[in-house]
Design a protein around this motif. Sequence first.
Motif, PDB file in Angstrom:
ATOM      1  N   TYR A 194      -5.714  -6.538   1.000  1.00 18.13           N
ATOM      2  CA  TYR A 194      -5.074  -5.280   1.425  1.00 18.13           C
ATOM      3  C   TYR A 194      -5.306  -5.039   2.909  1.00 18.13           C
ATOM      4  O   TYR A 194      -5.803  -3.989   3.297  1.00 18.13           O
ATOM      5  CB  TYR A 194      -5.644  -4.105   0.625  1.00 18.13           C
ATOM      6  CG  TYR A 194      -5.535  -4.263  -0.864  1.00 18.13           C
ATOM      7  CD1 TYR A 194      -4.285  -4.385  -1.473  1.00 18.13           C
ATOM      8  CD2 TYR A 194      -6.673  -4.271  -1.666  1.00 18.13           C
ATOM      9  CE1 TYR A 194      -4.175  -4.521  -2.842  1.00 18.13           C
ATOM     10  CE2 TYR A 194      -6.568  -4.405  -3.030  1.00 18.13           C
ATOM     11  CZ  TYR A 194      -5.318  -4.535  -3.614  1.00 18.13           C
ATOM     12  OH  TYR A 194      -5.218  -4.666  -4.963  1.00 18.13           O
ATOM     13  N   GLN A 250      -9.183   3.448  -0.167  1.00 18.99           N
ATOM     14  CA  GLN A 250     -10.411   3.884  -0.846  1.00 18.99           C
ATOM     15  C   GLN A 250     -11.398   2.731  -0.981  1.00 18.99           C
ATOM     16  O   GLN A 250     -12.611   2.958  -0.981  1.00 18.99           O
ATOM     17  CB  GLN A 250     -10.088   4.415  -2.243  1.00 18.99           C
ATOM     18  CG  GLN A 250      -9.255   5.670  -2.208  1.00 18.99           C
ATOM     19  CD  GLN A 250      -9.325   6.418  -3.520  1.00 18.99           C
ATOM     20  OE1 GLN A 250     -10.276   6.300  -4.268  1.00 18.99           O
ATOM     21  NE2 GLN A 250      -8.293   7.194  -3.797  1.00 18.99           N
ATOM     22  N   GLU A 275      -3.463  -4.386   5.416  1.00 21.03           N
ATOM     23  CA  GLU A 275      -2.797  -3.251   6.076  1.00 21.03           C
ATOM     24  C   GLU A 275      -3.502  -1.941   5.747  1.00 21.03           C
ATOM     25  O   GLU A 275      -3.730  -1.103   6.614  1.00 21.03           O
ATOM     26  CB  GLU A 275      -1.333  -3.184   5.646  1.00 21.03           C
ATOM     27  CG  GLU A 275      -0.489  -4.211   6.366  1.00 21.03           C
ATOM     28  CD  GLU A 275       0.915  -4.276   5.811  1.00 21.03           C
ATOM     29  OE1 GLU A 275       1.112  -3.919   4.635  1.00 21.03           O
ATOM     30  OE2 GLU A 275       1.812  -4.696   6.550  1.00 21.03           O
ATOM     31  N   PRO A 300       0.817  -1.208   0.000  1.00 22.47           N
ATOM     32  CA  PRO A 300       0.000   0.000   0.000  1.00 22.47           C
ATOM     33  C   PRO A 300       0.854   1.262   0.000  1.00 22.47           C
ATOM     34  O   PRO A 300       1.805   1.377   0.779  1.00 22.47           O
ATOM     35  CB  PRO A 300      -0.787  -0.116   1.305  1.00 22.47           C
ATOM     36  CG  PRO A 300      -0.778  -1.556   1.622  1.00 22.47           C
ATOM     37  CD  PRO A 300       0.512  -2.088   1.101  1.00 22.47           C
ATOM     38  N   THR A 301       0.561   2.150  -0.901  1.00 20.53           N
ATOM     39  CA  THR A 301       1.247   3.438  -0.940  1.00 20.53           C
ATOM     40  C   THR A 301       0.197   4.515  -1.109  1.00 20.53           C
ATOM     41  O   THR A 301      -0.963   4.233  -1.336  1.00 20.53           O
ATOM     42  CB  THR A 301       2.202   3.524  -2.146  1.00 20.53           C
ATOM     43  OG1 THR A 301       1.419   3.371  -3.331  1.00 20.53           O
ATOM     44  CG2 THR A 301       3.273   2.488  -2.098  1.00 20.53           C
ATOM     45  N   THR A 302       0.646   5.753  -0.996  1.00 18.81           N
ATOM     46  CA  THR A 302      -0.293   6.828  -1.244  1.00 18.81           C
ATOM     47  C   THR A 302      -0.398   7.113  -2.739  1.00 18.81           C
ATOM     48  O   THR A 302      -1.261   7.838  -3.180  1.00 18.81           O
ATOM     49  CB  THR A 302       0.135   8.115  -0.510  1.00 18.81           C
ATOM     50  OG1 THR A 302       1.488   8.377  -0.856  1.00 18.81           O
ATOM     51  CG2 THR A 302       0.008   7.947   0.981  1.00 18.81           C
ATOM     52  N   GLU A 303       0.528   6.549  -3.516  1.00 16.34           N
ATOM     53  CA  GLU A 303       0.472   6.706  -4.970  1.00 16.34           C
ATOM     54  C   GLU A 303      -0.345   5.564  -5.561  1.00 16.34           C
ATOM     55  O   GLU A 303      -0.532   4.531  -4.934  1.00 16.34           O
ATOM     56  CB  GLU A 303       1.888   6.657  -5.562  1.00 16.34           C
ATOM     57  CG  GLU A 303       2.845   7.666  -4.956  1.00 16.34           C
ATOM     58  CD  GLU A 303       2.403   9.094  -5.222  1.00 16.34           C
ATOM     59  OE1 GLU A 303       1.943   9.354  -6.355  1.00 16.34           O
ATOM     60  OE2 GLU A 303       2.472   9.922  -4.306  1.00 16.34           O
ATOM     61  N   PHE A 304      -0.800   5.751  -6.788  1.00 16.89           N
ATOM     62  CA  PHE A 304      -1.436   4.631  -7.467  1.00 16.89           C
ATOM     63  C   PHE A 304      -0.380   3.601  -7.800  1.00 16.89           C
ATOM     64  O   PHE A 304       0.711   3.948  -8.255  1.00 16.89           O
ATOM     65  CB  PHE A 304      -2.126   5.096  -8.744  1.00 16.89           C
ATOM     66  CG  PHE A 304      -3.445   5.739  -8.472  1.00 16.89           C
ATOM     67  CD1 PHE A 304      -4.569   4.963  -8.268  1.00 16.89           C
ATOM     68  CD2 PHE A 304      -3.565   7.115  -8.373  1.00 16.89           C
ATOM     69  CE1 PHE A 304      -5.784   5.542  -7.989  1.00 16.89           C
ATOM     70  CE2 PHE A 304      -4.777   7.704  -8.092  1.00 16.89           C
ATOM     71  CZ  PHE A 304      -5.897   6.911  -7.900  1.00 16.89           C
ATOM     72  N   PRO A 305      -0.643   2.311  -7.556  1.00 11.85           N
ATOM     73  CA  PRO A 305       0.392   1.302  -7.813  1.00 11.85           C
ATOM     74  C   PRO A 305       0.634   1.140  -9.313  1.00 11.85           C
ATOM     75  O   PRO A 305      -0.273   1.333 -10.114  1.00 11.85           O
ATOM     76  CB  PRO A 305      -0.210   0.034  -7.218  1.00 11.85           C
ATOM     77  CG  PRO A 305      -1.668   0.262  -7.240  1.00 11.85           C
ATOM     78  CD  PRO A 305      -1.888   1.736  -7.066  1.00 11.85           C
ATOM     79  N   HIS A 332      -4.879  12.087   1.591  1.00  7.39           N
ATOM     80  CA  HIS A 332      -3.555  11.564   1.258  1.00  7.39           C
ATOM     81  C   HIS A 332      -2.906  10.854   2.435  1.00  7.39           C
ATOM     82  O   HIS A 332      -1.810  10.324   2.311  1.00  7.39           O
ATOM     83  CB  HIS A 332      -2.660  12.704   0.766  1.00  7.39           C
ATOM     84  CG  HIS A 332      -3.106  13.240  -0.549  1.00  7.39           C
ATOM     85  ND1 HIS A 332      -3.068  12.493  -1.702  1.00  7.39           N
ATOM     86  CD2 HIS A 332      -3.652  14.429  -0.888  1.00  7.39           C
ATOM     87  CE1 HIS A 332      -3.555  13.211  -2.699  1.00  7.39           C
ATOM     88  NE2 HIS A 332      -3.925  14.393  -2.237  1.00  7.39           N
ATOM     89  N   GLU A 333      -3.569  10.864   3.582  1.00  4.43           N
ATOM     90  CA  GLU A 333      -2.983  10.210   4.753  1.00  4.43           C
ATOM     91  C   GLU A 333      -3.122   8.689   4.673  1.00  4.43           C
ATOM     92  O   GLU A 333      -2.508   7.980   5.450  1.00  4.43           O
ATOM     93  CB  GLU A 333      -3.683  10.689   6.031  1.00  4.43           C
ATOM     94  CG  GLU A 333      -3.404  12.131   6.367  1.00  4.43           C
ATOM     95  CD  GLU A 333      -4.328  12.632   7.461  1.00  4.43           C
ATOM     96  OE1 GLU A 333      -4.826  11.811   8.253  1.00  4.43           O
ATOM     97  OE2 GLU A 333      -4.557  13.852   7.507  1.00  4.43           O
ATOM     98  N   LEU A 334      -3.965   8.210   3.762  1.00  5.05           N
ATOM     99  CA  LEU A 334      -4.225   6.782   3.696  1.00  5.05           C
ATOM    100  C   LEU A 334      -3.668   6.189   2.417  1.00  5.05           C
ATOM    101  O   LEU A 334      -3.567   6.872   1.402  1.00  5.05           O
ATOM    102  CB  LEU A 334      -5.733   6.521   3.753  1.00  5.05           C
ATOM    103  CG  LEU A 334      -6.398   6.657   5.118  1.00  5.05           C
ATOM    104  CD1 LEU A 334      -7.889   6.503   4.990  1.00  5.05           C
ATOM    105  CD2 LEU A 334      -5.844   5.620   6.074  1.00  5.05           C
ATOM    106  N   PRO A 335      -3.282   4.894   2.481  1.00  3.08           N
ATOM    107  CA  PRO A 335      -2.879   4.216   1.243  1.00  3.08           C
ATOM    108  C   PRO A 335      -4.037   4.229   0.251  1.00  3.08           C
ATOM    109  O   PRO A 335      -5.204   4.297   0.655  1.00  3.08           O
ATOM    110  CB  PRO A 335      -2.566   2.784   1.682  1.00  3.08           C
ATOM    111  CG  PRO A 335      -2.709   2.739   3.139  1.00  3.08           C
ATOM    112  CD  PRO A 335      -3.297   4.000   3.634  1.00  3.08           C
ATOM    113  N   VAL A 336      -3.701   4.150  -1.015  1.00  2.00           N
ATOM    114  CA  VAL A 336      -4.737   4.282  -2.040  1.00  2.00           C
ATOM    115  C   VAL A 336      -5.776   3.159  -1.920  1.00  2.00           C
ATOM    116  O   VAL A 336      -6.961   3.359  -2.187  1.00  2.00           O
ATOM    117  CB  VAL A 336      -4.099   4.353  -3.442  1.00  2.00           C
ATOM    118  CG1 VAL A 336      -3.503   3.015  -3.840  1.00  2.00           C
ATOM    119  CG2 VAL A 336      -5.108   4.820  -4.455  1.00  2.00           C
ATOM    120  N   GLN A 337      -5.335   1.982  -1.443  1.00  2.00           N
ATOM    121  CA  GLN A 337      -6.302   0.884  -1.306  1.00  2.00           C
ATOM    122  C   GLN A 337      -7.310   1.142  -0.185  1.00  2.00           C
ATOM    123  O   GLN A 337      -8.334   0.472  -0.099  1.00  2.00           O
ATOM    124  CB  GLN A 337      -5.577  -0.441  -1.032  1.00  2.00           C
ATOM    125  CG  GLN A 337      -4.792  -0.969  -2.202  1.00  2.00           C
ATOM    126  CD  GLN A 337      -3.380  -0.392  -2.242  1.00  2.00           C
ATOM    127  OE1 GLN A 337      -3.022   0.466  -1.452  1.00  2.00           O
ATOM    128  NE2 GLN A 337      -2.568  -0.872  -3.176  1.00  2.00           N
TER     129      GLN A 337
END
Lengths: 130, 212
Positions: free
Chosen positions: B51, B141, B53, A113-118, B134-139
Amino acid sequence: MTPPSAPIVSRKTYVWVWVTLLLLLALNWGLAQLNLGRFNLVATLAIPFIQSLLMILYLMHVRAGPALTRVFVAAGFIWLIIMLDLALSDYFTRGAVPGMMRRSWEHGAWPTPTTEFPAQTPASSPASHR
Amino acid sequence: MAETRGALAEQFDDMPQQLEASTLGMWTFLATEVLFFGALILSYVDYRHFYWEAFAAAGRHAKILHGTINTFLLLTSSLTMSLAIQAAQQGRNRPLLGFLLLTIFLGLCFLSVKGLEYKSDIDEHLVPGRHFTHELPVQGQIYWFLYWMLTGVHSLHLVAGIGVLVVIAWLCARGTFSQAYHNPVIISGLYWHFVDLVWVWLYALLYLINRH
């Protein structure tokens, strides 16, 4: 004299069920505040299960109701269990057969998991497995 | 039993038989509801597995205080609904109306708390899409999509339940129900308890899991 329409449950029973439901809610909330490792997941799911049973059996009168109703109620939840079971037996056993997709909890099997799109590489994108 | 003549459909011998048929019909509908919510919960379990985490991080942004208060409100509304059914069975119309109105009130309280919670969720940019926090991972969402979907659909069910109870309370005020005829109270009670049952699971899955 009018015939009984449905099981008349005493007010005492209703109040006791309500008190038990609230105690279970408090217990579930309390356990979620503690770090119990894997037991957290077990407790979080076991408590709503017990609460559901209390509601179905006592509040929804299934315990004292006719057997045919119990069969219908059971059918509804058995089909749910079949749906969850078949889907999860796929996800939880991936990687058990050589050459198939790795288990998702193994490092690197899914994009971190990242804040960017993978990056949408075929090896790491879950969409490519659908 | 003259008072029940209009209420007893001609295909039934007596009121208990009619109630048994109505109960089976309601449970058949509720079984479809089990699968409706079950499909959404399956997708929750599925993505949480992929996902976990990101789901744990996203789940910590859920407002546990609002969720806990709402669980308390709905569990209590189930008690008042049960007491309404008991009053109907004993032919006590005034307590029946009182408990129905109390149940409706508790349902409206739930929706109000939910509205406040939605407001703070929106303020914290927890709506999936371009403006997602932006504080959270994109997943994360995916978690929040399922949060809005599950709680939104559940709230719609509650709105429907309140609408049903308003009709039942109106019929009660008109003197439709008696000790001999009160099947609609029992059947709408089944729906109300079911909506409560679904919420107990949503509370565990969306608010409690992965606080650590």
